[in-house]
Design a protein around this motif. Structure first.
Motif, PDB file in Angstrom:
ATOM      1  N   THR A   1       5.586   1.865   3.891  1.00  0.00           N
ATOM      2  CA  THR A   1       4.345   2.327   4.508  1.00  0.00           C
ATOM      3  C   THR A   1       4.583   3.030   5.843  1.00  0.00           C
ATOM      4  O   THR A   1       3.708   3.761   6.304  1.00  0.00           O
TER       5      THR A   1
ATOM      6  N   ALA B   1       0.836  -1.197   0.000  1.00  0.00           N
ATOM      7  CA  ALA B   1       0.000   0.000   0.000  1.00  0.00           C
ATOM      8  C   ALA B   1       0.875   1.252   0.000  1.00  0.00           C
ATOM      9  O   ALA B   1       0.925   2.009   0.972  1.00  0.00           O
TER      10      ALA B   1
ATOM     11  N   GLU C   1      -1.661   4.549  -5.180  1.00  0.00           N
ATOM     12  CA  GLU C   1      -1.146   4.295  -3.835  1.00  0.00           C
ATOM     13  C   GLU C   1      -0.959   2.806  -3.554  1.00  0.00           C
ATOM     14  O   GLU C   1      -1.012   2.370  -2.402  1.00  0.00           O
ATOM     15  N   ARG C   2      -0.739   2.028  -4.607  1.00  0.00           N
ATOM     16  CA  ARG C   2      -0.593   0.589  -4.421  1.00  0.00           C
ATOM     17  C   ARG C   2       0.297   0.029  -5.536  1.00  0.00           C
ATOM     18  O   ARG C   2       0.210   0.445  -6.683  1.00  0.00           O
TER      19      ARG C   2
ATOM     20  N   SER D   1       7.813  -3.527   2.515  1.00  0.00           N
ATOM     21  CA  SER D   1       6.466  -3.035   2.801  1.00  0.00           C
ATOM     22  C   SER D   1       6.472  -2.156   4.043  1.00  0.00           C
ATOM     23  O   SER D   1       5.884  -1.066   4.059  1.00  0.00           O
TER      24      SER D   1
END
Length: 132
Positions: free
Chosen positions: A127, A14, A96-97, A123
């Motif tokens: 994030t 994300a 956004e991914r 990740s």
């Protein structure tokens, strides 16, 4: 990118693809997300096609590396110690991914858990960036 039989480890993250790409090409970031990387000696902080340097493995051994495959903002591959190693790829899934994939040479299926751990760390860093 790498040819032949490959194993793939991938994870959806994300975060924008550009943020993840920067983590993948920044040699100062490699020890933070790469379980098999302790340190990097490179003439440039950000890698590019043909770049050569050295990487220190988790076991303390220094090995030469060379960036052998390059698709700007999308993918890169390298040789480590003269041997074809992992490919790294980022695919945008939206603003956004993204999906990050490691392409693991067919002879190295034992490296899959290392890549899974790296994907978790990437990740986390994408994030929840460290302060400063």
């Amino acid at each position: 990118m790498p040819g032949g039989i490959m194993h793939v480890e991938a994870r959806d993250i994300a975060a924008p693809a550009a943020v993840v790409w920067r983590l993948l090409i920044d040699t100062r970031e490699w020890p933070h997300w790469g379980p098999s990387v302790r340190a990097v000696d490179s003439p440039q902080r950000l890698i590019g096609p043909g770049l050569r340097g050295r990487v220190q493995t988790a076991a303390g051994l220094w090995l030469a590396f060379e960036i052998t495959g390059w698709e700007p903002d999308r993918a890169w591959a390298w040789r480590v110690g003269g041997v074809p190693a992992t490919g790294h790829r980022v695919d945008a899934l939206g603003p956004e991914r993204c999906r990050v994939s490691f392409l693991i040479p067919g002879w190295a299926p034992f490296y899959r858990p290392v890549c899974r751990a790296a994907l978790r760390r990437i990740s986390d860093r994408a994030t929840h960036p460290p302060p400063g």
